[in-house]
Enzyme design. Structure first.
Site, PDB file in Angstrom:
ATOM      1  N   CYS A 104       0.809  -1.233   0.000  1.00 51.15           N
ATOM      2  CA  CYS A 104       0.000   0.000   0.000  1.00 51.15           C
ATOM      3  C   CYS A 104       0.835   1.272   0.000  1.00 51.15           C
ATOM      4  CB  CYS A 104      -0.929   0.007   1.202  1.00 51.15           C
ATOM      5  SG  CYS A 104      -1.961  -1.447   1.267  1.00 51.15           S
ATOM      6  N   HIS A 121      -3.826   6.831   3.029  1.00 45.87           N
ATOM      7  CA  HIS A 121      -4.185   5.516   2.498  1.00 45.87           C
ATOM      8  C   HIS A 121      -5.578   5.158   3.002  1.00 45.87           C
ATOM      9  CE1 HIS A 121      -4.065   1.458   1.244  1.00 45.87           C
ATOM     10  NE2 HIS A 121      -3.900   0.939   2.435  1.00 45.87           N
ATOM     11  N   ASN A 136     -10.112  -0.725   0.080  1.00 48.35           N
ATOM     12  CA  ASN A 136      -8.656  -0.600   0.049  1.00 48.35           C
ATOM     13  C   ASN A 136      -8.120  -1.106  -1.290  1.00 48.35           C
ATOM     14  OD1 ASN A 136      -5.896  -0.882   0.414  1.00 48.35           O
ATOM     15  ND2 ASN A 136      -6.052  -1.856   2.426  1.00 48.35           N
TER      16      ASN A 136
END
Ligand code: ACO
Length: 331
Positions: A117, A258, A288
């Protein structure tokens, strides 16, 4: 401390999201979960899931073309193409090389960067270093993730969290006006690798019937431990990125974090001293998307006018590795 003069600027951004929307209720039809549980624990309402025939490289190419158009950059002008992905289309060659051929940026070197990520933040910093070293003037930094391909669709504790998408940024030598990347602080800790990983399918445990039957090629996660580490590391990264830029939290117009879980976003913003009305959130719509979350959110924030000429943004991310980092950017 004085704010440093940027070496590179973000000249254009772009995004691509697959059309197919999968809601929490859709997931509740195929596993033991509920819209109420997912929304309360994560903030996610729906996510986009790419069809099997859509490659991460194709999603990344769409995002990259939009970023290049906004930056006024032609494919032949790109000196370096860095693609962050946790879901490469094939093991060889890199997704970046596939994307290079689709975009036609024949003068570039192209490679994948694997930092889960945090990948887009790492890639921006690698592009900054390449340009700072005088090796080129234009970098294309793309995040392309097809998380649906590595999900265990029988594991409700992970399957509800992720989605597919791509984001891109054109990074160019700064023009001396003060626009660009002001600071970054990135770190990793490989000792915590097994909190979030895919144990099988690589060279250590090559694909076999056992790996497939046991789903060892799919993503495994210790959610609670990841949660704790995410908040601690992102809060620390924000502090250090601000310090390196000679800024304080009150100088930040928008935090673009994020997008893994609204509770992680709220806790990080609180520690960083940034009120939620200055935090960009789209986890409710997309879930996500690993490294693609930050560039997609950044592009949306610009499109909505929440970031514009002269504004100061901070991005922060956390992921498998473990990896984490934060950057401050003046637009
Ligand atoms: N639906 C219903 N119940 C569920 C689900 C689900 N989808 N998933 C888990 N549960 C149950 C569990 O089985 C457990 O039940 P039990 O108490 O009877 O054992 C209960 O819900 C609570 O489970 P927890 O795991 O404790 O729930 P928590 O509040 O910690 O939320 C979550 C779980 C959402 C995964 C959270 O821990 C989290 O967001 N962690 C961080 C994850 C993350 O950010 N990962 C991405 C990192 S980035 C990257 O690199 C990919």
């Amino acid at each position: 401390m004085q704010t440093p003069m940027p070496i590179v600027e973000i000249a254009g951004t772009g995004r691509f999201l697959p059309d197919n929307v999968v809601t929490n209720d859709d997931l509740a039809k195929r596993m033991d979960t509920s819209d109420e549980w997912i929304q309360t624990r994560t903030g996610i309402r729906e996510r986009r899931i790419a069809p099997p025939e859509l490659w991460a490289a194709q999603m990344g190419t769409e995002a990259a073309r939009k970023a290049m158009e906004k930056a006024g950059v032609e494919p032949g002008e790109v000196d370096i193409l860095i693609v962050s992905t946790a879901t490469p289309d094939r093991w060889l060659p890199s997704t970046a090389c596939d994307m290079q051929s689709l975009i036609g940026c024949d003068n570039a070197l192209a490679f994948d960067l694997m930092a889960a990520c945090t990948g887009h933040l790492y890639a921006l910093t690698m592009a900054e270093g390449y340009i700072a070293a005088g090796r080129g003037e234009v970098a294309l930094v793309v995040a392309a993730e097809k998380m649906s391909a590595i999900m265990d669709w029988d594991d409700r504790s992970t399957a509800v969290l992720f989605g597919d998408g791509a984001g891109a940024a054109v990074v160019r030598k700064a023009d001396g006006s003060g626009r660009g990347i002001l600071s970054s602080h990135h770190r990793s800790d490989g000792k915590l690798a097994e909190l979030l990983y895919r144990p099988g399918g690589g060279a250590v445990e090559p694909l076999s019937q056992t790996v497939l039957d046991e789903g060892r090629h799919l993503l495994k996660m210790e959610g609670r431990e990841i949660f704790k580490n995410a908040v601690r590391s992102m809060a620390e990264a924000c502090d250090l990125a601000l310090q390196k830029a000679g800024l304080t939290a009150s100088d930040i117009d928008l935090l673009v974090p994020h997008q893994a879980n609204i509770r992680i976003i709220e806790a990080t913003a609180k520690y960083a001293g940034i009120p939620m009305d200055k935090v960009y959130v789209n986890v409710d719509r997309y879930g996500n998307m690993s490294s693609a979350t930050v560039p997609i959110a950044f592009d949306e924030a610009i499109e909505q006018g929440r970031l514009g000429p002269g504004s100061t943004a901070m991005t922060v991310a956390f992921g498998a590795g473990l990896t984490w980092g934060a950057m401050t950017i003046r637009l």
